[in-house]
Design a protein around this motif. Structure first.
Motif, short mmCIF file in Angstrom:
data_model
loop_
_atom_site.label_atom_id
_atom_site.label_comp_id
_atom_site.label_asym_id
_atom_site.label_seq_id
_atom_site.Cartn_x
_atom_site.Cartn_y
_atom_site.Cartn_z
N PHE A 364 0.83 -1.20 0.00
CA PHE A 364 0.00 0.00 0.00
C PHE A 364 0.88 1.26 0.00
O PHE A 364 0.63 2.21 -0.76
CB PHE A 364 -0.92 -0.01 1.23
CG PHE A 364 -1.75 1.23 1.39
CD1 PHE A 364 -2.97 1.35 0.75
CD2 PHE A 364 -1.31 2.30 2.17
CE1 PHE A 364 -3.74 2.51 0.89
CE2 PHE A 364 -2.06 3.45 2.33
CZ PHE A 364 -3.28 3.55 1.68
N LEU A 365 1.90 1.27 0.85
CA LEU A 365 2.80 2.42 0.90
C LEU A 365 3.52 2.62 -0.43
O LEU A 365 3.70 3.76 -0.88
CB LEU A 365 3.82 2.22 2.03
CG LEU A 365 3.26 2.21 3.45
CD1 LEU A 365 4.34 1.81 4.45
CD2 LEU A 365 2.67 3.57 3.82
N GLN A 366 3.91 1.54 -1.04
CA GLN A 366 4.56 1.61 -2.35
C GLN A 366 3.65 2.32 -3.37
O GLN A 366 4.10 3.19 -4.13
CB GLN A 366 4.88 0.19 -2.83
CG GLN A 366 5.60 0.11 -4.16
CD GLN A 366 5.78 -1.33 -4.61
OE1 GLN A 366 4.86 -2.14 -4.51
NE2 GLN A 366 6.97 -1.66 -5.10
N GLN A 367 2.38 1.97 -3.37
CA GLN A 367 1.42 2.58 -4.30
C GLN A 367 1.20 4.06 -3.99
O GLN A 367 1.14 4.90 -4.89
CB GLN A 367 0.10 1.82 -4.24
CG GLN A 367 0.20 0.38 -4.75
CD GLN A 367 -1.01 -0.46 -4.37
OE1 GLN A 367 -1.96 0.03 -3.74
NE2 GLN A 367 -0.98 -1.74 -4.73
N GLN A 368 1.09 4.38 -2.70
CA GLN A 368 0.88 5.77 -2.30
C GLN A 368 2.07 6.65 -2.68
O GLN A 368 1.89 7.76 -3.21
CB GLN A 368 0.67 5.83 -0.78
CG GLN A 368 -0.61 5.18 -0.31
CD GLN A 368 -1.83 6.08 -0.45
OE1 GLN A 368 -2.01 6.99 0.33
NE2 GLN A 368 -2.64 5.84 -1.46
N LEU A 369 3.26 6.19 -2.42
CA LEU A 369 4.46 6.97 -2.73
C LEU A 369 4.63 7.15 -4.24
O LEU A 369 5.09 8.20 -4.69
CB LEU A 369 5.70 6.29 -2.13
CG LEU A 369 5.74 6.22 -0.60
CD1 LEU A 369 6.95 5.43 -0.13
CD2 LEU A 369 5.74 7.62 0.02
N ALA A 370 4.24 6.13 -4.98
CA ALA A 370 4.36 6.22 -6.44
C ALA A 370 3.52 7.37 -7.01
O ALA A 370 3.89 7.99 -8.02
CB ALA A 370 3.94 4.90 -7.08
#
Length: 510
Positions: A364-370
């Protein structure tokens, strides 16, 4: 455990045929989410390892299921008027599991071991305010502090403070982690850190009638669905944590009980400030704006968590509400552009846990940061990797960049919520400051608060410290989660404490 339960009717029939001379064995299997890092409580940086070490070890004091201090190996204590001296009276008639007497000499040996910085034990900072330990007789211990600290007894109640037999410490040294010997209710039967820890009843335990079960088998089960399946089939009698998304599935089962309780666990992502990109406060603040914490609560915790509103959960003494950081990806992109990263940057995001909930969180964090241009590659670490790659390295040797982890303030007060994580003196490997955050004002006020006994002044100091840290944003402040455990209905007396440690003093199979 599953096979045992299948055979139970036959075993009972045999016992009846023999005239009822043999009672059924009471074994309990507990499925947990991670492997164990060590059974040396003074060198464990994770709550789970310290929790299972309670099988063998007891401290002078402990916490009950509501985090209230209770006497264990201590019968009483008195504090001097100046707050510098604590005199503790010990319980008589207690023996270590090898038959040695428990006396004040053992207390002195244990605490002086962790106080000696050369030993490199991870809980050094927790006890670093102790100046001297005196033992005027076999059942009296006098602690003299460097500075007054009103929560000192809370520190002694921390689960790291288990009493290890001095004779065994001398024999095994650092290998004591594989040869536990305390005053506790169980002794070790079998141990493989990644697979199992089986403990059996200590027949010479000082509390008459305890423990009420014959053995506990602690089993690390990283996969959420497997842990829950073990609970539902009876292969495990207790499971923690239960993934929030499977709460409804378990609620429908008659033989299983859910225990959902508040916690003082906070989850966050540390930014390694030795890396150039995170030296800029605008980058750190941008990453806080980039993450939708309310969405994270829904996606990873099915609503059984709350966005973090401060450096520590509000149930920690002296905590102040400062947030949460609002979700504002536009503001995040603006700050990144101002910091010289108009197109974002690449980064590695490690998780200190490898269970499936953690994997979901870092994805989830990976998607948000992207969405704000920060391209994160993710990696989950098992317990041994976490110790070797993050917790045991010097700042200049650190490789992690973003690191998802959590903390439970196991003394229930603010010093332990901040100093081990954010003081300059707590850089790894000394303690758990893995972001390598350093702020002179924070350091000075932490020590001033440590020496302050007046509640109003202490609250003012801790408020200033928390505001400074919140603004400096060395972490991405995420959520405070709830504790969710599943239990067989015939099991009683096993509690998850607010700090996610275990209280199994009254564990019983009905």
């Amino acid at each position: 455990m599953k096979a045992l339960k299948a055979l139970l009717p036959l075993l009972l029939a045999g016992a009846v045929a023999a005239g009822g001379a043999q009672a059924a064995t009471k074994d309990v299997t507990v499925a947990v989410a991670s492997t164990f890092t060590t059974l040396d409580p003074y060198n464990a940086s994770d709550t789970l390892s310290q929790a299972v070490a309670k099988s063998f070890y007891e401290g002078l004091f402990s916490f009950d299921k509501n985090m209230k201090v209770v006497n264990v190996l201590a019968e009483s204590y008195e504090a001097s008027a100046d707050g510098l001296t604590y005199t503790v009276k010990l319980r008589k008639g207690v023996k270590f599991q090898n038959g040695e007497d428990f006396t004040s000499a053992a207390v002195k040996v244990n605490y002086e071991r962790v106080m000696d910085k050369k030993n490199g034990l991870k809980r050094f900072v927790l006890y670093s305010n102790i100046a001297r330990i005196d033992t005027p007789d076999d059942f009296t211990v006098v602690f003299t502090l460097k500075k007054p600290f009103s929560a000192f007894i809370n520190q002694l109640a921390h689960p790291s403070g288990g009493m290890i037999c001095p004779k065994e410490l001398e024999k095994w040294g650092a290998k004591i982690a594989f040869h536990p010997c305390g005053t506790g209710p169980f002794v070790m039967k079998d141990y493989n850190p990644s697979e199992v820890l089986k403990v059996e009843k200590n027949p010479n335990y000082w509390r008459a009638g305890y423990p009420k079960v014959d053995s506990i088998t602690w089993k690390p089960v990283v996969e959420n669905s497997t842990r829950v399946a073990m609970l539902l089939t009876g292969e495990a009698d207790y499971a923690f944590p239960v993934p929030a998304e499977q709460v409804k599935q378990i609620e429908s089962k008659d033989a299983v009980r859910l225990d959902i309780t508040p916690s003082i666990i906070t989850r966050y992502v540390e930014m390694n400030l030795t890396k150039k990109v995170f030296e800029d406060i605008r980058v750190r603040q941008a990453l806080n704006y980039a993450v939708n914490k309310q969405a994270l609560v829904k996606v990873a915790f099915s609503g059984y968590a709350d966005p973090a509103t401060g450096v520590a959960p509000m149930d920690v003494d002296y905590a102040v509400k400062l947030g949460p950081w609002p979700y504002d990806p536009k503001k995040a992109r603006e700050l990144l552009k101002e910091a010289g990263y108009p197109n974002g940057f690449k980064v590695e995001l490690w998780s200190g846990y490898n269970h499936t909930t953690a994997a979901k969180i870092v994805q989830f964090l990976q998607q948000q940061l992207a969405q704000v241009g920060v391209k994160a590659s993710v990696r989950t670490l098992e317990a041994g990797q976490r110790t070797a790659m993050v917790e045991s390295v010097k700042p200049e040797e650190s490789k992690h960049e973003l690191y998802y982890i959590g903390w439970s303030s196991s003394t229930g007060e603010m010093d332990y919520a901040i100093r081990p994580l954010l003081a300059t003196s707590s850089f790894t490997p000394n303690d758990s400051n893995e972001s390598y955050y350093s702020n002179k004002m924070v350091d000075e006020k932490l020590m001033e608060a440590l020496a302050t006994t007046g509640r109003e002044k202490k609250a003012e100091l801790y408020a200033d410290i928390q505001k400074q840290i919140w603004n400096d944003a060395p972490w991405i402040f995420l959520v405070n989660e709830k504790n969710i455990a599943g239990s067989a209905k015939n099991l009683t007396g096993f509690y998850i404490q607010p700090d996610a440690s275990f209280n199994f003093t009254e564990l019983e199979v009905k």
